[in-house]
Design an enzyme around this catalytic site. Structure first.
Site, PDB file in Angstrom:
ATOM      1  N   GLY A  33      -1.604  44.557 -62.075  1.00 17.15           N
ATOM      2  CA  GLY A  33      -0.211  44.127 -61.741  1.00 17.15           C
ATOM      3  C   GLY A  33       0.627  44.234 -62.795  1.00 17.15           C
ATOM      4  O   GLY A  33       0.269  45.022 -63.809  1.00 17.15           O
ATOM      5  N   ASN A  34       1.879  43.746 -62.633  1.00 19.04           N
ATOM      6  CA  ASN A  34       2.879  43.944 -63.451  1.00 19.04           C
ATOM      7  C   ASN A  34       3.670  42.404 -63.705  1.00 19.04           C
ATOM      8  O   ASN A  34       3.263  41.597 -62.915  1.00 19.04           O
ATOM      9  CB  ASN A  34       3.627  44.980 -63.593  1.00 19.04           C
ATOM     10  CG  ASN A  34       4.591  44.983 -62.358  1.00 19.04           C
ATOM     11  OD1 ASN A  34       5.610  44.087 -62.147  1.00 19.04           O
ATOM     12  ND2 ASN A  34       4.381  45.994 -61.411  1.00 19.04           N
TER      13      ASN A  34
END
Ligand code: CTP
Ligand code: CA
Length: 231
Positions: A33-34
């Site tokens: 993810g980020n």
């Protein structure tokens, strides 16, 4: 900002906003993810609503509450976000791609939890490219004004504008909102600082302040580009 909201200059317009960050599963318990919280995208959705627009938010793993008065479609992966935004874009006057979309995803998703073996010194993941949703929207026949975002980590403002102009040209969007991100900048903050570029690379505006006032600044440019009287 109060003046802008009172203007109702987006009345009757359909605005689609993507917000948050996509996640790509590795196995049933893990993902790539980020750090995008969704704050700026949610602020744009709220500001557009306040200016009279009919708003749909495509929400990817938000770390903030959903905006009031907007339709919400929750998604998680890039493929899900693409399906939702392609569907919504058909009815939209404006699509704002504020979400941080994963450029790559694991080549394979393991059906069971990936286990380490006693002798394993490391693990190499194979990733494959995700589609560029914004570039594909721009390349397909469309009526909506397309607004991209660009996250850049370069410290120099001029360099950021240069990179933004190149990205805007490569994507074929109508407007690009460029902001600097870093370990302590951009993500999950209440404040933001952006440069807004239009097709051709000209700087049309610079805004800094709360994510809500930056949202109104972006929508000022959007409203100008939509032009004429709505409805
Ligand atoms: N975007 C997209 N699909 C992707 C990646 C990005 O639609 N697979 C959109 C983002 O939502 C954003 C814009 O493209 O509006 C720019 O994203 P950014 O990550 O800054 O640019 P990239 O083209 O992915 O380039 P970079 O290699 O710098 O990440
Ligand atoms: Ca990217």
């Amino acid at each position: 900002a109060a003046g802008a909201s009172a203007r109702h200059d987006l009345a009757g317009r359909r605005v689609v906003v993507t917000a948050g960050g996509t996640r790509e599963p590795l196995d049933p318990v893990r993902f790539l993810g980020n750090r995008s919280s969704g704050k700026q995208g949610v602020a744009i959705a709220e500001a557009a609503r306040a200016r009279g627009a009919e708003v749909t938010l495509i929400a990817a793993n938000l770390e903030v509450g959903e905006p009031v008065g907007c339709g919400v479609r929750a998604v998680s992966t890039t493929a899900e976000l693409q399906e939702a935004v392609v569907d919504e874009a058909r009815r939209a006057d404006v699509v704002v791609m504020a979400a941080a979309v994963a450029d790559f995803r694991p080549a394979a998703v393991s059906e069971s939890k990936i286990k380490k073996q006693p002798g394993d010194a490391g693990l190499t993941l194979e990733l494959v490219r995700n589609p560029d949703i914004l570039a594909e929207l721009a390349a397909a026949p469309h009526d909506a004004l397309l607004v991209g975002f660009a996250a850049e980590t370069e410290p120099d403002d001029e360099r950021i504008v240069e990179l933004g102009a190149a990205k805007l040209a490569a994507k074929g969007a109508d407007l690009l909102v460029v902001n600097r991100v870093g370990w302590n900048e951009g993500f999950a903050r209440d404040e933001n600082r952006v440069v807004i570029l239009e097709r051709g690379g000209a700087v049309v505006d610079r805004r800094s302040g709360s994510k809500m006032s930056v949202a109104d600044g972006i929508l000022d440019v959007v409203a100008r580009h939509l032009g004429g009287d709505p409805l």
